[in-house]
Design a protein around this motif. Structure first.
Motif, PDB file in Angstrom:
ATOM      1  N   ASN A   1      30.747  -8.161  18.166  1.00 34.14           N
ATOM      2  CA  ASN A   1      29.871  -9.136  17.989  1.00 34.14           C
ATOM      3  C   ASN A   1      29.064  -9.003  16.921  1.00 34.14           C
ATOM      4  OD1 ASN A   1      27.346  -7.630  18.689  1.00 34.14           O
ATOM      5  ND2 ASN A   1      28.441  -6.944  20.503  1.00 34.14           N
ATOM      6  N   PRO A   2      28.446 -10.113  16.236  1.00 40.32           N
ATOM      7  CA  PRO A   2      27.797 -10.185  14.965  1.00 40.32           C
ATOM      8  C   PRO A   2      26.894  -8.781  14.975  1.00 40.32           C
ATOM      9  CG  PRO A   2      27.956 -12.127  15.531  1.00 40.32           C
ATOM     10  CD  PRO A   2      28.311 -11.491  16.720  1.00 40.32           C
ATOM     11  N   GLY A   3      26.142  -8.445  16.115  1.00 42.31           N
ATOM     12  CA  GLY A   3      24.811  -7.484  16.076  1.00 42.31           C
ATOM     13  C   GLY A   3      25.546  -6.244  15.718  1.00 42.31           C
ATOM     14  N   GLN A   4      26.711  -5.808  16.076  1.00 42.57           N
ATOM     15  CA  GLN A   4      27.516  -4.260  15.653  1.00 42.57           C
ATOM     16  C   GLN A   4      27.567  -4.536  14.068  1.00 42.57           C
ATOM     17  OE1 GLN A   4      30.838  -4.961  18.123  1.00 42.57           O
ATOM     18  NE2 GLN A   4      30.091  -4.176  20.131  1.00 42.57           N
ATOM     19  N   LEU A   5      28.047  -5.546  13.635  1.00 37.42           N
ATOM     20  CA  LEU A   5      28.157  -5.466  12.117  1.00 37.42           C
ATOM     21  C   LEU A   5      26.945  -5.431  11.328  1.00 37.42           C
ATOM     22  CD1 LEU A   5      30.287  -5.811  10.014  1.00 37.42           C
ATOM     23  CD2 LEU A   5      29.785  -8.247   9.816  1.00 37.42           C
ATOM     24  N   ALA A   6      25.957  -5.884  11.927  1.00 34.43           N
ATOM     25  CA  ALA A   6      24.635  -5.737  11.506  1.00 34.43           C
ATOM     26  C   ALA A   6      24.055  -4.187  11.256  1.00 34.43           C
ATOM     27  CB  ALA A   6      23.312  -6.522  11.952  1.00 34.43           C
ATOM     28  N   ARG A   7      24.295  -3.623  12.481  1.00 35.19           N
ATOM     29  CA  ARG A   7      24.004  -2.223  12.658  1.00 35.19           C
ATOM     30  C   ARG A   7      24.734  -1.284  11.789  1.00 35.19           C
ATOM     31  NH1 ARG A   7      21.602   0.193  16.886  1.00 35.19           N
ATOM     32  NH2 ARG A   7      23.074   1.696  17.063  1.00 35.19           N
TER      33      ARG A   7
ATOM     34  N   GLN B   1      14.243   3.826  15.395  1.00 36.06           N
ATOM     35  CA  GLN B   1      15.507   3.964  15.754  1.00 36.06           C
ATOM     36  C   GLN B   1      16.257   4.523  14.650  1.00 36.06           C
ATOM     37  OE1 GLN B   1      16.741  -0.254  15.927  1.00 36.06           O
ATOM     38  NE2 GLN B   1      15.766  -0.377  17.964  1.00 36.06           N
ATOM     39  N   ALA B   2      17.435   4.844  15.075  1.00 36.93           N
ATOM     40  CA  ALA B   2      18.428   5.624  14.058  1.00 36.93           C
ATOM     41  C   ALA B   2      18.773   4.788  12.884  1.00 36.93           C
ATOM     42  CB  ALA B   2      19.624   6.338  14.936  1.00 36.93           C
ATOM     43  N   THR B   3      18.356   3.706  12.806  1.00 38.87           N
ATOM     44  CA  THR B   3      19.007   2.567  11.881  1.00 38.87           C
ATOM     45  C   THR B   3      18.050   2.529  10.702  1.00 38.87           C
ATOM     46  OG1 THR B   3      18.292   0.744  13.176  1.00 38.87           O
ATOM     47  CG2 THR B   3      20.614   1.241  13.411  1.00 38.87           C
ATOM     48  N   SER B   4      16.844   3.086  10.815  1.00 38.41           N
ATOM     49  CA  SER B   4      15.636   3.083   9.766  1.00 38.41           C
ATOM     50  C   SER B   4      15.228   4.405   9.553  1.00 38.41           C
ATOM     51  CB  SER B   4      14.655   2.263  10.371  1.00 38.41           C
ATOM     52  OG  SER B   4      13.955   2.803  11.516  1.00 38.41           O
ATOM     53  N   LEU B   5      14.997   4.850   8.243  1.00 37.93           N
ATOM     54  CA  LEU B   5      14.550   6.113   7.893  1.00 37.93           C
ATOM     55  C   LEU B   5      13.256   5.914   7.305  1.00 37.93           C
ATOM     56  CD1 LEU B   5      17.567   7.361   5.721  1.00 37.93           C
ATOM     57  CD2 LEU B   5      16.674   7.885   7.966  1.00 37.93           C
ATOM     58  N   VAL B   6      12.316   7.217   7.475  1.00 37.55           N
ATOM     59  CA  VAL B   6      11.156   7.091   6.869  1.00 37.55           C
ATOM     60  C   VAL B   6      11.105   8.377   5.859  1.00 37.55           C
ATOM     61  CG1 VAL B   6       8.639   7.741   7.341  1.00 37.55           C
ATOM     62  CG2 VAL B   6      10.135   6.362   8.913  1.00 37.55           C
ATOM     63  N   SER B   7      10.521   8.199   4.750  1.00 33.75           N
ATOM     64  CA  SER B   7      10.507   9.071   3.780  1.00 33.75           C
ATOM     65  C   SER B   7       9.134   9.568   3.115  1.00 33.75           C
ATOM     66  CB  SER B   7      11.287   8.829   2.334  1.00 33.75           C
ATOM     67  OG  SER B   7      11.262   9.460   1.333  1.00 33.75           O
ATOM     68  N   ASP B   8       9.135  10.894   3.122  1.00 32.21           N
ATOM     69  CA  ASP B   8       7.691  11.277   2.544  1.00 32.21           C
ATOM     70  C   ASP B   8       7.941  12.246   1.300  1.00 32.21           C
ATOM     71  OD1 ASP B   8       6.272  10.223   4.936  1.00 32.21           O
ATOM     72  OD2 ASP B   8       6.733  11.789   6.008  1.00 32.21           O
ATOM     73  N   GLN B   9       7.521  12.230   0.277  1.00 33.02           N
ATOM     74  CA  GLN B   9       7.904  12.894  -0.729  1.00 33.02           C
ATOM     75  C   GLN B   9       7.069  14.449  -0.707  1.00 33.02           C
ATOM     76  OE1 GLN B   9       7.509  11.391  -4.739  1.00 33.02           O
ATOM     77  NE2 GLN B   9       6.019  13.109  -5.242  1.00 33.02           N
ATOM     78  N   VAL B  10       7.931  15.334  -1.096  1.00 29.28           N
ATOM     79  CA  VAL B  10       7.121  16.783  -0.976  1.00 29.28           C
ATOM     80  C   VAL B  10       7.456  17.357  -2.408  1.00 29.28           C
ATOM     81  CG1 VAL B  10       7.493  19.136  -0.187  1.00 29.28           C
ATOM     82  CG2 VAL B  10       7.825  17.065   1.365  1.00 29.28           C
ATOM     83  N   GLY B  11       6.429  17.626  -3.275  1.00 32.34           N
ATOM     84  CA  GLY B  11       6.594  18.197  -4.556  1.00 32.34           C
ATOM     85  C   GLY B  11       6.188  19.626  -4.571  1.00 32.34           C
ATOM     86  N   MET B  12       6.900  20.530  -5.193  1.00 30.20           N
ATOM     87  CA  MET B  12       6.595  22.089  -5.392  1.00 30.20           C
ATOM     88  C   MET B  12       6.676  22.516  -6.599  1.00 30.20           C
ATOM     89  SD  MET B  12       9.130  22.917  -2.198  1.00 30.20           S
ATOM     90  CE  MET B  12      10.266  21.318  -2.432  1.00 30.20           C
ATOM     91  N   MET B  13       5.854  23.456  -6.711  1.00 31.27           N
ATOM     92  CA  MET B  13       5.636  24.084  -8.279  1.00 31.27           C
ATOM     93  C   MET B  13       5.462  25.557  -8.331  1.00 31.27           C
ATOM     94  SD  MET B  13       3.194  22.531 -11.287  1.00 31.27           S
ATOM     95  CE  MET B  13       4.018  20.948 -10.886  1.00 31.27           C
ATOM     96  N   LEU B  14       6.188  26.110  -8.980  1.00 25.83           N
ATOM     97  CA  LEU B  14       6.269  27.642  -9.037  1.00 25.83           C
ATOM     98  C   LEU B  14       5.810  28.095 -10.476  1.00 25.83           C
ATOM     99  CD1 LEU B  14       7.123  30.266  -7.733  1.00 25.83           C
ATOM    100  CD2 LEU B  14       9.261  29.973  -8.839  1.00 25.83           C
ATOM    101  N   MET B  15       4.744  28.819 -10.545  1.00 26.70           N
ATOM    102  CA  MET B  15       4.133  29.449 -11.460  1.00 26.70           C
ATOM    103  C   MET B  15       4.104  31.108 -11.247  1.00 26.70           C
ATOM    104  SD  MET B  15       1.264  26.548 -12.044  1.00 26.70           S
ATOM    105  CE  MET B  15       0.626  27.324 -13.734  1.00 26.70           C
ATOM    106  N   PRO B  16       3.838  31.742 -12.460  1.00 29.08           N
ATOM    107  CA  PRO B  16       3.525  33.344 -12.164  1.00 29.08           C
ATOM    108  C   PRO B  16       2.470  33.587 -11.191  1.00 29.08           C
ATOM    109  CG  PRO B  16       3.965  32.679 -14.516  1.00 29.08           C
ATOM    110  CD  PRO B  16       3.773  31.296 -13.969  1.00 29.08           C
ATOM    111  N   GLY B  17       2.942  34.269  -9.988  1.00 30.04           N
ATOM    112  CA  GLY B  17       1.957  34.568  -9.065  1.00 30.04           C
ATOM    113  C   GLY B  17       1.434  33.316  -8.287  1.00 30.04           C
ATOM    114  N   LEU B  18       1.962  32.133  -8.402  1.00 33.82           N
ATOM    115  CA  LEU B  18       1.173  30.798  -7.878  1.00 33.82           C
ATOM    116  C   LEU B  18       2.318  29.919  -7.441  1.00 33.82           C
ATOM    117  CD1 LEU B  18      -1.367  29.350  -7.039  1.00 33.82           C
ATOM    118  CD2 LEU B  18      -0.992  28.383  -9.345  1.00 33.82           C
TER     119      LEU B  18
END
Length: 334
Positions: free
Chosen positions: A180-186, A93-110
């Motif tokens: 109603n209380p459900g709206q406040l919870a959302r 649902q739109a009330t929950s988030l899923v997070s995935d970490q993305v790491g990036m590293m920049l080096m000369p030519g890599l």
């Protein structure tokens, strides 16, 4: 599971190749061409650590890539630039988030990208664009690709904020109509989602500006200009999060006001009923007394006279309260 592939920027244009063995990296180093190493999935942590060591990644910068979750950060060490950010998406649902970490590293030519999740392809839009293009190697600077990767992750936040904004607008209409209380919870769940997005965006505001001011030699003029625009994008995302959080506060206040109005309406209705039936109870109480000498007790039509008196008193009081506006319902929509 861990999946590793490479995008090699050769003289004939970018091409994708599966990572089969470490000997492949040695052959690429001998060709001296830019390479984008893409790692998806953290199951084989030791194998990823061995690959990063072979690529010459400093241990202090490799640790955040291998131990999610980390706070979003932009860090530099000599000729190495590391960026840690999170890819956010909605859950069931739109009330929950899923997070995935993305790491990036920049080096000369890599360029190295390490994604916590292995679902789907790594940056599919950018990958298709690179593979379908046959431009020269110098047109595919790795610092520009790093900028595109970060920009792609940040751009995904705008549709999410728009969806949250639309849901909050609908929720506000319902709160003003029938709370109603459900709206406040959302509302509190949406506020938690916005807090999560703000937590991912807030650290980047200062760090990206510091990166631009330090004039990192790994970043060319185009990438530096791109990071300056990215700093403005982060400011815009942070501002939108603050506006939506204020809207959540407004919905909570509207809920409290609506509930208070409905309670006042209930109390007003009970007060009206009490004020109408109090005189009737008085009349019934008077003629219910058991005194021997009561003149009206022997009237032939005394019962109907008492009922008529009650009707007249109730009708007169009802008309008087109606003229004063007591019967108006202030909880209805307007």
């Amino acid at each position: 599971p861990t999946h590793i592939d490479l995008i090699i920027f050769g003289s004939e244009g970018p091409r994708r190749q599966a990572f089969t063995s470490h000997d492949l990296l040695e052959a690429i180093h001998q060709l001296r061409v830019p390479v984008w190493v893409r790692i998806r999935g953290m199951a084989d942590a030791r194998g990823i650590q061995s690959l990063l060591d072979e690529l010459g990644v400093p241990p202090t910068l490799a640790e955040p890539l291998l131990q999610p979750p980390q706070r979003p950060q932009v860090d530099c060490l000599d000729d190495v630039l590391m960026v840690v950010i999170h890819r956010l998406r909605f859950g069931a649902q739109a009330t929950s988030l899923v997070s995935d970490q993305v790491g990036m590293m920049l080096m000369p030519g890599l360029l190295i990208s390490v994604e916590e999740s292995c679902q789907g392809e790594a940056f599919p839009d950018l990958t298709r664009w690179l593979i379908s293009s046959n431009a020269a190697v110098e047109d595919r600077d790795l610092d520009d690709i790093l900028h595109f990767l970060i920009d792609d992750l940040l751009d995904d936040l705008f549709p999410m904020l728009e969806r949250i904004s639309y849901s909050l607008d609908q929720l506000e209409e319902k709160v003003l109509g029938r709370p109603n209380p459900g709206q406040l919870a959302r509302t509190f769940k949406f506020r938690g989602c916005l807090r999560t997005i703000r937590t991912q965006v807030w650290p980047l505001r200062h760090q990206i500006r510091m990166l631009v001011r330090e004039r990192q030699p790994l970043l060319g003029p185009e990438a530096t200009a791109g990071f300056q625009e990215m700093a403005e994008l982060v400011e815009l995302l942070h501002g939108n999060c603050e506006l939506l959080r204020n809207q959540c506060d407004a919905i909570s206040q509207a809920y409290a006001a609506s509930v208070g109005n409905r309670m006042n309406q209930v109390m007003k209705t009970l007060t009206i009923l009490t004020s109408i039936f109090a005189p009737l109870t008085l009349i019934a109480g008077i003629y219910g007394m058991n005194f021997e000498v009561m003149p009206e007790l022997r009237l032939r039509y005394g019962y109907f006279v008492a009922l008529g008196l009650m009707v007249v008193v109730a009708a007169g009081q009802t008309y008087w309260l109606w003229r004063r506006g007591w019967f108006e319902d202030w909880t209805q929509r307007r």
